[in-house]
Structures are given as C-alpha cells and as structure tokens.
Design a protein around this motif. Structure first.
Motif, mmCIF file in Angstrom:
data_model
loop_
_atom_site.group_PDB
_atom_site.id
_atom_site.type_symbol
_atom_site.label_atom_id
_atom_site.label_comp_id
_atom_site.label_asym_id
_atom_site.label_seq_id
_atom_site.Cartn_x
_atom_site.Cartn_y
_atom_site.Cartn_z
ATOM 1 N N ALA A 158 -3.164 3.457 -3.784
ATOM 2 C CA ALA A 158 -1.969 2.621 -3.932
ATOM 3 C C ALA A 158 -1.025 3.176 -4.995
ATOM 4 N N LEU A 159 -1.562 3.896 -5.980
ATOM 5 C CA LEU A 159 -0.719 4.472 -7.027
ATOM 6 C C LEU A 159 -0.272 5.895 -6.689
ATOM 7 N N ARG A 168 2.766 -3.225 -8.538
ATOM 8 C CA ARG A 168 2.466 -1.831 -8.217
ATOM 9 C C ARG A 168 3.412 -0.898 -8.962
#
Length: 134
Positions: free
Chosen positions: A23-24, A62
């Motif tokens: 996700a990063l 995020r």
C-alpha cells in the motif's frame, strides 16, 4: 520508493526488515472514491456516504503514512552520514592521541603519578562503538 532503495544500498536497513507494505509502494488509485466502489442496491444513501467518507479518510491516512515513511528514510540516510563523520572524527582523534603519546613518552621505569585513584587513559584508548535503531 526511492529513499527506501537508497537506504538498502547504503546498508542502513536492519537485518530481516523487508520491503515496505504494498500500500505504501504502489501508486494510489486515481479518481473519486465513489467511482471505484460498487454498492449493492440494498445500501441506503446514508450508508453509501459513510463508506465514501471512510474511503477518503483511508486515502488521507495512506498519504500521511507515505510522507512519514519518506521522512524516516531521509532521517536514516542522514544518520548514516553522521555515523561515518563520527567514525572519521574518532579515527583522527586516535591518531592525534597516539602522536601526542609518542612525543610525551617518558623513559622506561618511570611511572605516571597523579591519577588519584581515577583510571588513567591507556595508550590507544578509544570510546566504545554504539548503534542506534529506529
């Protein structure tokens, strides 16, 4: 992520630490959250709006996580540079100390007085090494 790659190349990542979460690493999906979410007809408008709000907040979190990871990587790189500078400084000090001791060397058999119970530095004395973990 570029900074993460630089940390890895510099050898500053702790052993056993893998890559950052997907996700990063991945590029976030573009477009509005409502376009990517599918809702069954059974959901009411209030539920749909709540889910859209949650989706947007997750996107905001995020972005903050990516920023924090970037800052931590930058800090790690800076600490690596400081560690190298410290090692060079300590090495120069050791060399200077050794030169001074050679110049001040006294004849054999004569002992240094005046330590008053405090341990005197031993020739070649060096501060202990240390490590920091983030």
């Amino acid at each position: 992520m570029e900074l993460w790659r630089q940390l890895r190349q510099a050898g500053l990542l702790p052993p056993g630490l893998g890559s950052p979460p997907r996700a990063l690493r991945d590029v976030p999906p573009s477009g509005r959250a409502g376009q990517t979410l599918m809702f069954p007809e059974a959901h009411t408008e209030g539920t749909r709006e709540s889910l859209l709000w949650i989706w947007e907040e997750l996107g905001n979190l995020r972005r903050v996580d990516v920023q924090l990871l970037g800052q931590l990587c930058s800090l790690g790189l800076e600490m690596g540079v400081l560690q190298e500078e410290l090692a060079a400084f300590l090495e120069e000090e050791d060399e200077e100390t050794l030169k001074e001791e050679e110049e001040d060397e006294e004849p054999e058999g004569k002992q240094e007085e005046g330590c008053l119970g405090v341990p005197c530095p031993v020739p070649g004395y060096r501060l202990p090494d240390f490590e920091m973990t983030i």
